[in-house]
Every structure is written in structure tokens, then in C-alpha cells.
Scaffold this motif. Structure first.
Motif, short mmCIF file in Angstrom:
data_model
loop_
_atom_site.label_atom_id
_atom_site.label_comp_id
_atom_site.label_asym_id
_atom_site.label_seq_id
_atom_site.Cartn_x
_atom_site.Cartn_y
_atom_site.Cartn_z
N SER A 47 27.06 -14.84 -11.02
CA SER A 47 27.19 -14.29 -9.67
C SER A 47 26.62 -12.87 -9.57
O SER A 47 25.89 -12.58 -8.65
N HIS A 48 27.01 -12.02 -10.53
CA HIS A 48 26.33 -10.71 -10.48
C HIS A 48 25.71 -10.44 -11.85
O HIS A 48 26.37 -10.12 -12.83
N LYS A 49 24.42 -10.59 -11.87
CA LYS A 49 23.71 -10.47 -13.15
C LYS A 49 23.36 -9.02 -13.40
O LYS A 49 22.31 -8.54 -12.99
N LYS A 50 24.31 -8.34 -14.02
CA LYS A 50 24.02 -6.94 -14.29
C LYS A 50 23.99 -6.78 -15.81
O LYS A 50 25.03 -6.79 -16.47
N ILE A 51 22.83 -6.71 -16.36
CA ILE A 51 22.74 -6.58 -17.81
C ILE A 51 22.57 -5.11 -18.16
O ILE A 51 21.59 -4.48 -17.80
N SER A 52 23.58 -4.57 -18.85
CA SER A 52 23.47 -3.17 -19.24
C SER A 52 23.14 -3.11 -20.74
O SER A 52 23.37 -4.07 -21.46
N PRO A 53 22.65 -1.99 -21.21
CA PRO A 53 22.36 -1.88 -22.64
C PRO A 53 23.65 -1.90 -23.43
O PRO A 53 24.70 -1.50 -22.93
N PRO A 54 23.60 -2.40 -24.65
CA PRO A 54 24.83 -2.47 -25.45
C PRO A 54 25.43 -1.09 -25.69
O PRO A 54 24.71 -0.10 -25.82
N ILE A 55 26.76 -1.07 -25.72
CA ILE A 55 27.45 0.21 -25.92
C ILE A 55 27.30 0.70 -27.35
O ILE A 55 27.24 1.88 -27.61
N PHE A 56 27.26 -0.27 -28.25
CA PHE A 56 27.13 0.16 -29.65
C PHE A 56 26.33 -0.87 -30.42
O PHE A 56 26.23 -2.03 -30.04
N GLU A 57 25.79 -0.41 -31.50
CA GLU A 57 25.14 -1.32 -32.45
C GLU A 57 25.60 -0.91 -33.83
O GLU A 57 25.83 0.26 -34.11
N GLY A 58 25.69 -1.90 -34.71
CA GLY A 58 26.12 -1.61 -36.07
C GLY A 58 27.63 -1.49 -36.16
O GLY A 58 28.34 -1.58 -35.16
N ALA A 59 28.09 -1.31 -37.40
CA ALA A 59 29.52 -1.40 -37.65
C ALA A 59 30.23 -0.06 -37.52
O ALA A 59 31.43 -0.01 -37.30
N GLU A 60 29.49 1.02 -37.67
CA GLU A 60 30.14 2.34 -37.66
C GLU A 60 30.72 2.65 -36.29
O GLU A 60 30.11 2.34 -35.26
N TRP A 61 31.87 3.32 -36.28
CA TRP A 61 32.43 3.71 -35.00
C TRP A 61 32.59 5.23 -34.94
O TRP A 61 32.71 5.89 -35.97
N ASP A 62 32.54 5.77 -33.77
CA ASP A 62 32.94 7.16 -33.58
C ASP A 62 33.68 7.27 -32.25
O ASP A 62 33.78 6.30 -31.49
N TYR A 63 34.18 8.46 -31.97
CA TYR A 63 35.06 8.60 -30.81
C TYR A 63 34.34 8.28 -29.50
O TYR A 63 34.91 7.69 -28.59
N GLU A 64 33.07 8.70 -29.46
CA GLU A 64 32.34 8.48 -28.22
C GLU A 64 32.21 6.99 -27.94
O GLU A 64 32.46 6.52 -26.83
N LYS A 65 31.82 6.25 -29.00
CA LYS A 65 31.66 4.80 -28.83
C LYS A 65 32.99 4.16 -28.43
O LYS A 65 33.05 3.34 -27.52
N VAL A 66 34.06 4.57 -29.11
CA VAL A 66 35.36 4.00 -28.81
C VAL A 66 35.71 4.27 -27.34
O VAL A 66 36.18 3.38 -26.62
N ASP A 67 35.43 5.48 -26.93
CA ASP A 67 35.74 5.86 -25.56
C ASP A 67 34.94 5.03 -24.55
O ASP A 67 35.51 4.47 -23.60
N HIS A 68 33.63 4.93 -24.79
CA HIS A 68 32.80 4.12 -23.89
C HIS A 68 33.27 2.68 -23.83
O HIS A 68 33.34 2.07 -22.77
N CYS A 69 33.56 2.16 -25.01
CA CYS A 69 34.00 0.78 -25.08
C CYS A 69 35.27 0.59 -24.28
O CYS A 69 35.43 -0.38 -23.55
N PHE A 70 36.17 1.55 -24.45
CA PHE A 70 37.44 1.45 -23.74
C PHE A 70 37.22 1.43 -22.23
O PHE A 70 37.82 0.61 -21.53
#
Lengths: 439, 517
Positions: free
Chosen positions: B13-36
Motif C-alpha cells: 500500500s505504501h511502498k516507502k523503501i528507506s536505507p537500512p538503519i544498520f549493517e553488520g553485527a556491531e552496535w552503538d548507541y546511535e544505531k540503537v537509538d535509530h532502531c528504537f
């Protein structure tokens, strides 16, 4: 809405206190397990903790529970293959698959053995409970003393680097409050009022008087500020350190053992255990413990641990050779002024008859004055002990040493026949109430 | 793993493809925040979940072990039994017998989620979706949690409990406090209120009610109705009345043993009563969790599955991350068959998730059978709403009774095995066929019922005129009597708290009465 908090740097060991409570509670069982564990150790291998297993009596937490062996249990299970309603399935003899659901394992008898790892300190604490080094007066031994600084309250004089800012400021604040030192804001407020008044072109008399009054007030406040300083020498406090003396904490331990043919494997095993325990015990008391192994037949030599316990030698038995060797090593490497010297000798009591007097002489004249403690352990295997019960059948060496015991407080001798005896013997040698016994 | 209907529809219905928030296994606060943020958008805007604010705390494996031993709580009073479980968990973990949980979530406001530092970024995403939204929604909305727990107060209460017990230890000695805690822990399972406690009416209201009743009786009185002569002698009646008043006063029978002891024990000091109260409050706090385990996990799994799929559809997580998720997810919701060596009862994650997905299927794509069984919501195309209603108003037992479909019973190949210990064989009562559906459904529900989870033990009598002996009655269900060894171990604990003799009897239709000293 979200917060992320990094807790990784929070203090570790939140459950340390629970752990200690648990160990306290399980003390008797743990003690037993520790005693068993100790027999399988190498002398110098005392780093790291010890995995022990204890029975769980007294640690069991009972709760009301249904008897899983009685009654009707109606269960629904997944994965039916070929059952049809009304099928009867023979019950497997004792708890086959499918029968043991959650009800069983959870808290039944599954917990009889409880295994966990004690830290090295916990292990040794438990092991050497109620033991302490004998408190002998050192006569000719000069102790090496190191100095250490510890905090000791506050003082009024000191070097600026030791200034305790917090306390100083607290004192200053209290004084300023008491003496009513005008604050910056009060002064600026007054000045503001004055400038505001002055800015007016015309002044009534009333206003002029007010300006004068304000100026006076300002003058008083400013004077007061000068008289009551922000920080007075009275306020200043310095942290104080005092020097305390730390006694020397090096020790050397001599292990002397007869390895002649008469010492069988059992004898050696007993001796080994004794040495090992002594070593562990000393490590608890001193920051650094050197261990010297001296074995002897009719000749004595210093060897490493492996050779000491495992290689065989043949020859006669002359105990004094080992004592001489020990004396030599002390002279060369361990000046008694700097070292606490402990010695433990293990032997089956065989000695060249003519040598006993010489041993006695060596000990009284040379070795015992230098030693903190000298323990002689005579190892007999159980057959020998059965054959010669009682104390009447003491060996010659024992007799010779026994005489020494009368005159020297730092000399002790004990007989060991079974592995179980070793710990009590060690315990006797170093029991805390030893002092009162001797006195 | 089948792709779900819900996931496809909004995607097209709404095809909005955004770039992935993260790639790879490593995490940091920014990624966690964006993901959240991304997860929150889906959870709040698309699913309309209602959650407490979240507090995510990153911890090490060691801290996870600490949390384990204090029953998952961030703060806990000190007791040797927690040390014991710590040592056991630690030992199992070090030897590799058991892994650690990826997260722990606490029913508090704000909702605290512990996540482990060694999780990969995909796992952190999954964990946030699962705990911070799935469990969180369940905690905030399920009626049992609403009724029995207070998410706002729990952290403060834990702090209070910890301090209080520490203070008691200071004042009365660790040994004394430990004794009380040991005894209270032994009765933990019998320390929950299962029903709302009767409100004690105040005296004025009681008197008023009595007056009104008297007046009414007088106005209705007619001499003609007195046909029977009075038989009971006055004395007996009086004693009876006193007895009744006493029983009334003590509130017997009472199933909350800790409550009873706290209120009425003749030997306890005030601080000891307070300790009983603390243990009781903790038990009560966990009570809803035990009754909703399957639903709670099902809800969390459904939510994380839905969110992860939506994140993938919108291109916010990579294919790699999706594969990692699916691998993990399918392991979590695996249900081994009864004859499998890994079978350990029904996996609450498996059944919970399957039931949620099944409800979704019935809402969106019902068969004839479904329409017949679930006329209320079959084909209503409001899967999330239907699920939310279920999450709010049911517990495991009633949820199964209401929502377990024949389709799912077939899929799980459920069968009902009757195990009567007095017979030498098991009996297959029902299987997943037309005649068996209702039987299986009620048998499975019964498995999750309070009666099968908890023993029915009540204080039934206290001999207040005599030796003050307390009698506990165990009402036997299905002929399952008490484990005698356990009873003999628990009784001394009750005696310690009550101060006088305690006896336990089992009462049941088939077994009559068994007494334990």
C-alpha cells in the motif's frame, strides 16, 4: 520515549554478599569438600579457585508440592504420530519419556550434589579457619620495617597539596553565615539602587536623605566584607597522613625430607601433603613465600619440587646433612635479619644413631635461633603404627628431638600415620589458642 | 517460515523503501537509538500499542547472572538462597550447559529492559521489539497485571524492602532475619491473594445494616409463620456464635498463609510481620506472570515478528539481519514432539506465538470451520484489534478455552494423555479429530489453570480455646496428594512463624482424609 543507560561499568559482584551468606550457611559441608579437594593439589599450585561439590542438606528450600507419583495427571502433548482415542500405552517401569513433565525435575531430589567454584581466598579462608602463626618473640632477629602512609584525620597546618577543599569551604561558609558577611548580591543591589536614584535629575530632600542612608549602608557592608574575609586561615584544613610501620612480610620455607630407601611411597605422600598445607598456610600470612626443597639420604641437596617428591634415591640416612645444607642456604641467600624462616622436616625417624646428637647440636646452636618455627613430622605408615602402638616405641630421632622441645618454644614435633591426620596435626601446630597452651 | 498476510498488505500500500538503519553485527548507541525510533513508529502508529516509557539498560553477562539470581529484579534484599542460585547459574553458564537470556524485562514504569552487550545489532533490534514493546504492552494492558501489580511503585518498593531487611539485620542480627526469610520463602507459593480480599465493613455500617434488617423483619412478622418450636438450647447457640465471630474475625478459611501469619500469628514481632509482608508482596507481584506466561510470550513474539517483518519490508533492516532474525526466531518458537529427547512440556513461546498467528489468520483468512468455531471475529479483518482485546482480558487458561482452534490442534498434533497412577497404563483420551477438539481444548486449558499450577492449601481452623494449634487443609484435586517429604520439611517453618503446633490434612473425594503431623 526511551532512555539508554550503560550499566556495564556499574560495580560488579552485586551478588557477592549473597554468595558469602550462602558460603556461611554451607560452611560445614564446604569445609569437608575443601579438605577433600586439597589432597589432589600440587604444593605450589595454589593460584586460582577450587571447584568443589557439596551435598545440599541444609541448603534445600522446601515448598509444598504435589506428589508426582500419585493421582491423575491429564496432559496434553504435541506431536501425535499414530495414537487413536482409547489407546492404552503401557507405563514404562520408572519415569519414561513423556511421563516426566515439569513436575518432576524442578525441585525434587535432583539437587543432591551442588557444584560451584570457590575463589582462592574463600577456599583458603575456610581451610585455615582458626589457625594463626605462633606469636614468638624474636630475639636476635632485626625486622625489616617498611613505612606506609595512611590517612589520619585533618590538621590545621600542612602543605598546599594536601588542602582539603571541601572541609575548608564548609568551615568558611559556616563562619561567613555566622558573622553575616554581606553577599555579593546585596552589595550590587545597593549599588543599583544608588545609581538608579542618582540618575534622576532632580532629587527631593527625602530622596537625597535616602541616597545618603544607602551610601552609609553600602559603606558599612563593604567594611564588613573587608573585616570578614571570604576564607580565613581559621577555616583552612589539611588532610593529615601518618606514617605507620609495616612489618616485613617475606618468608622462606624449608622442606626437609628423608628420601632414603626406607621412605616408601605412602610416607612420601603423607609428607607431601603436610608440606603442601604448610605452604598454603604460609602464603596466607606473607606476601612472598619462597620454598626450598632439601632432600637427603646420607647426602643432602637442594632440588626442585618435581625431583623432591618423585625421584628415588638410595643410600643411608644422615639427617644432619640436610640441616647443614639448610644452614648453608640460609647463610648464602636468606639472611635471618630479613627473612622469616620456617622449616618443616619429614622423616620416618630412621637415622644413623651416631648422628642424632649431632642433629640436636645443630638445631640448638644454629638453626633454631634463626627460625621462626621448626616443625618435625614423623611419618609412619598405618602398618607400622599398628605394630608399634603408643608413644613408648618412639624412634631415636624422635627421642632426640623430644628433648629439644622442652627447651625451645619454636620447635614442634608430631606423628602422622594416615592422610586424615595431617590436617589436625597442622591445626594443632598452628591453632590460635596455642599461645595460652605454651604459656 | 511463511510470510504473513499483514506484512504484505501495508507493504504494497505504501511502498516507502528507506536505507537500512544498520549493517553488520556491531552496535552503538546511535544505531540503537535509530532502531528504537523505527520500531516505535511501527509499534505505535501501525499497531497502536500502548506501552510504558522504556528504559534500556546495557549490561554485561556477569551482570545478567546477577540479575538472574535476584529473580530478575534490579534490586533485591540479601538472602543466601539468591547466592545459591547465582552459584548454580554461574556454574551452568561457565560449563556451557545453559546460555543466558538475551534480555530481561521488568514490569515497572518506566519499563526497564536489560540487554546484553554481546548481542549483535540484529539481536538488539529484536530484543527491543520483543521486550520494550511486546512485553511492555502486555504488562500495561493485561487485566491481571492491572489488578495485582503496581508498575509505578515496584522499584521504590524493592528499594524499601532491601533497606528494611538490611536494617533489620543490623538491629536483630543476620541469623534472626535469615530464619524468618527462610520460613517465609518456604510458604512463598501460599503467599498470594487469588481473589480480591473482602473489604472489612466498618462498625457503623454493620450496625446500620443490622437495624434495617430488624426493622424489615418486624414489619413482615406474622405469628402464624411460627410453626416449629425452638429446639437448640441457648448455650450452644451462644458458643456457636462466639466461634463464628472468631472465625469471621480471622477470616477463615484463608488461602494466603503468609497473610494469615502476618496478621494473626501470636509470636511474631512487628519487624517479622513486615518481612512476611515483603515476601508476600514479591510473590504477589510475580503471580500474574505465572498465569500469563504463555500469552505474554506469545504477545511479545507476535509483536517482534510483526515489527521485524515490517522493518524488512520497508528496507530498514538488511537481508542478512533478517536471516539472522529468522534463524533465531525459529529456534525460539520450536516445539519438539512429545517423544523427542528435548521435549520439556509445551514451549510457551511456541504455543503462544502460534495461537497469536492463528488468530490473525482467522481474522483475515478464515475457513468454514473457523467461522463456525469463532463467529465473533472470524473474517473481521481486524487482527491487531482482536489480539489486543485478547491480551487485555484473558489469562493462559481462559485464553486457550476461548481461542484454541481445531486448525492449530491439528498443526500441533495435540493429543490428550490420561495418566492415572493407579493404573498400569496411560490412556489416550482424545486426539486432534472432530470428536476430540473440545476435550483437548479443556484439558490443555486445565493444565494452565490455577488449580493445576498451585496447590489448594488453606488455613481452616485455629484452636483458639485450646492449644492454639493451626490446621491447614489441602483440597486434593485429581487425587494428587502432597509430597510427604516436603510437608515434613515445610511444617517446621510454619511452626516457627505460628509459634504453636501445625498440622496438615489432605481432603479429597476419593482419598478421604490424610493427616500429616
Amino acid at each position: 520515549m526511551m532512555h539508554i543507560i550503560d550499566r556495564r561499568l556499574n560495580p560488579k559482584g552485586k551478588s557477592l554478599s549473597n554468595r558469602q551468606r550462602f558460603i556461611d550457611r554451607a560452611k560445614t559441608q564446604i569445609k569437608k569438600a575443601v579438605n577433600e579437594a586439597i589432597t589432589n593439589r600440587k604444593i605450589s599450585n595454589t593460584d586460582g579457585g577450587e571447584r568443589i561439590k557439596i551435598p545440599s542438606d541444609g541448603l534445600y528450600e522446601p515448598r509444598f508440592a504435589g506428589d508426582s507419583e500419585k493421582g491423575i495427571h491429564d496432559r496434553v502433548m504435541p506431536g501425535n504420530k499414530d495414537f487413536m482415542p482409547g489407546d492404552k500405552i503401557k507405563r514404562p517401569p520408572s519415569g519414561g519419556p513423556g511421563q516426566r513433565g515439569r513436575d518432576a525435575g524442578e525441585d525434587g531430589e535432583g539437587e543432591d550434589g551442588f557444584q560451584f567454584t570457590l575463589t582462592r581466598d574463600e577456599f583458603l579462608d575456610i581451610f585455615f579457619e582458626n589457625m594463626a602463626l605462633p606469636d614468638f618473640i624474636k630475639k636476635s632477629i632485626k625486622e625489616e620495617v617498611t613505612h606506609e602512609y595512611t590517612r589520619a584525620g585533618y590538621k590545621r597546618q600542612g602543605s598546599p597539596s594536601n588542602l582539603d577543599l571541601k572541609l575548608t569551604m564548609r568551615n568558611s561558609l559556616a563562619r561567613r553565615l555566622c558573622l553575616r558577611r554581606p553577599r555579593n548580591e546585596e552589595i550590587t543591589e545597593l549599588e543599583d539602587k544608588i545609581t538608579a536614584l542618582r540618575r534622576q535629575k532632580k532629587h527631593t530632600i527625602k530622596e537625597q536623605n535616602k541616597i545618603i542612608a544607602l551610601l552609609e549602608e553600602l559603606e558599612v557592608k563593604k567594611r564588613r566584607r573587608k573585616m570578614v574575609p571570604y576564607i580565613d586561615p581559621l577555616d583552612v584544613r589539611y588532610t593529615s597522613f601518618t606514617e605507620i610501620e609495616k612489618p616485613n612480610t617475606h618468608a622462606v620455607m624449608f622442606c626437609l625430607m628423608d628420601v632414603s630407601g626406607s621412605m616408601g611411597e605412602t610416607h612420601k605422600e603423607l609428607a607431601k601433603r603436610f608440606f603442601m598445607l604448610l605452604h598454603l598456610f604460609l602464603i596466607r600470612q606473607y606476601t612472598k613465600v619462597d620454598v626450598i626443597f632439601i632432600r637427603h639420604t646420607h647426602l643432602a641437596s637442594e632440588v626442585d619440587e618435581e625431583t623432591f617428591f618423585h625421584s628415588r634415591e638410595t643410600g643411608g640416612t644422615i639427617v644432619s646433612t640436610a640441616l647443614e645444607e639448610m644452614q648453608k642456604i640460609i647463610k648464602d641467600r636468606y639472611p635471618p635479619e630479613d627473612w622469616n624462616i620456617y622449616a618443616a622436616q619429614a622423616s620416618d625417624g630412621d637415622n644413623l644413631n651416631s648422628d642424632n646428637a649431632h642433629c640436636q647440636h645443630l638445631l640448638t646452636q644454629n638453626i633454631l635461633p634463626m627460625c621462626q618455627y621448626f616443625a618435625y613430622v614423623e611419618v609412619w605408615d598405618s602398618h607400622e603404627a599398628e605394630m608399634f602402638p603408643g608413644d613408648g616405641n618412639a624412634t631415636r630421632l624422635w627421642q632426640a628431638y623430644e628433648e629439644l622441645k622442652q627447651s625451645h618454644q619454636n620447635f614442634a614435633l608430631k606423628k602422622v600415620t594416615r592422610p586424615e591426620d595431617i590436617f589436625p596435626v597442622l591445626h594443632d601446630l598452628f591453632a590460635k589458642n596455642k599461645k595460652s597452651e605454651v604459656a | 517460515m511463511t510470510t504473513s498476510k499483514t506484512r504484505k498488505k501495508p507493504a504494497s500500500s505504501h511502498k516507502k523503501i528507506s536505507p537500512p538503519i544498520f549493517e553488520g553485527a556491531e552496535w552503538d548507541y546511535e544505531k540503537v537509538d535509530h532502531c528504537f525510533q523505527a520500531i516505535q513508529k511501527i509499534a505505535m502508529e501501525e499497531m497502536g500499542l500502548n506501552v510504558y516509557p522504556t528504559q534500556i539498560e546495557i549490561i554485561t553477562s556477569e551482570q545478567m547472572l546477577d540479575a538472574y539470581s535476584s529473580v530478575g529484579m534490579p534490586l533485591m534484599y540479601n538472602h543466601w538462597s539468591f547466592g545459591k542460585s547465582f552459584l548454580r547459574d554461574e556454574s551452568n553458564y561457565r560449563k556451557g550447559f545453559s546460555g543466558l537470556a538475551y534480555e530481561i524485562v521488568i514490569n515497572s514504569n518506566p519499563c526497564i529492559c536489560y540487554i546484553m552487550e554481546e548481542n549483535s545489532m540484529t539481536m538488539q533490534t529484536l530484543v527491543m521489539a520483543h521486550a520494550a514493546f511486546g512485553h511492555n504492552h502486555f504488562f500495561k494492558n493485561n487485566h491481571l497485571f492491572k489488578q495485582w501489580t503496581d508498575a509505578n511503585a515496584i522499584l521504590d518498593y524493592l528499594q524499601f524492602a532491601k533497606n528494611y531487611i538490611a536494617k533489620c539485620e543490623e538491629r536483630y542480627g543476620q541469623k534472626e532475619v535469615e530464619k524468618i526469610l527462610d520460613s517465609a520463602h518456604a510458604l512463598r507459593d501460599q503467599g498470594v491473594d487469588k481473589f480480591t480480599r473482602r473489604q472489612t465493613l466498618d462498625v457503623a455500617a454493620l450496625r446500620k445494616r443490622e437495624l434495617e434488617r430488624n426493622e424489615y423483619e418486624q414489619s413482615q412478622y406474622s405469628e402464624l409463620w411460627r410453626t416449629l418450636p425452638e429446639t437448640a438450647s441457648k448455650d450452644d447457640e451462644e458458643i456457636d456464635l462466639i466461634e463464628k465471630a472468631l472465625v469471621q474475625k480471622l477470616g477463615l478459611p484463608e488461602s494466603n498463609l503468609l497473610y494469615f501469619l502476618e496478621k494473626h500469628s501470636p509470636v511474631l514481632e512487628n519487624w517479622q510481620r513486615e518481612i512476611l509482608r515483603i515476601v508476600r508482596s514479591m510473590a504477589q507481584y510475580f503471580y500474574p506472570q505465572r498465569q500469563t506466561k504463555m500469552m505474554n510470550e506469545g504477545c511479545a513474539c507476535f509483536v517482534h515478528y510483526h515489527i521485524m517483518n515490517r522493518l524488512f519490508d520497508t528496507g530498514q533492516i538488511t537481508e542478512g539481519a533478517m536471516l539472522e532474525f529468522i534463524d533465531f526466531h525459529s529456534r525460539v518458537i520450536a516445539q519438539p514432539d512429545f517423544d523427542n529427547q528435548y521435549y520439556a512440556g509445551i514451549n510457551p513461546y511456541a504455543l503462544g506465538f502460534a495461537m497469536m498467528k492463528d488468530i490473525e489468520r482467522i481474522c483475515e483468512n478464515p475457513t468454514e470451520e473457523d467461522r463456525e468455531w469463532f463467529p465473533d471475529f472470524a473474517g473481521n479483518n481486524q487482527a491487531i484489534e482482536t489480539l489486543k482485546e485478547a491480551w487485555e482480558n484473558f489469562r493462559d487458561e481462559s485464553f486457550i478455552l476461548q481461542y484454541l482452534s481445531p486448525h492449530l490442534m491439528r498443526e500441533f498434533r495435540l493429543f490428550n494423555l490420561n495418566d492415572d497412577k493407579s493404573r498400569p497404563f496411560y490412556l489416550v483420551n482424545a486426539i486432534h479429530n472432530k470428536q476430540g477438539y473440545t476435550a483437548i481444548r479443556s484439558a490443555l486449558a486445565a493444565q494452565y489453570s490455577v488449580a493445576s499450577l498451585d496447590l489448594d492449601i488453606q488455613v481452616t481452623n485455629v484452636d483458639l480455646h485450646g492449644n492454639r494449634a493451626m490446621t491447614l487443609t489441602h483440597n486434593v484435586t485429581n487425587g494428587v496428594t502432597l509430597d510427604e517429604k516436603q510437608v515434613s520439611l515445610v511444617i517446621p517453618h510454619i511452626q516457627r512463624l505460628w509459634g504453636y503446633d501445625v498440622s496438615v490434612k489432605s481432603v479429597g473425594p476419593d482419598i478421604g482424609e490424610t493427616n500429616f503431623a
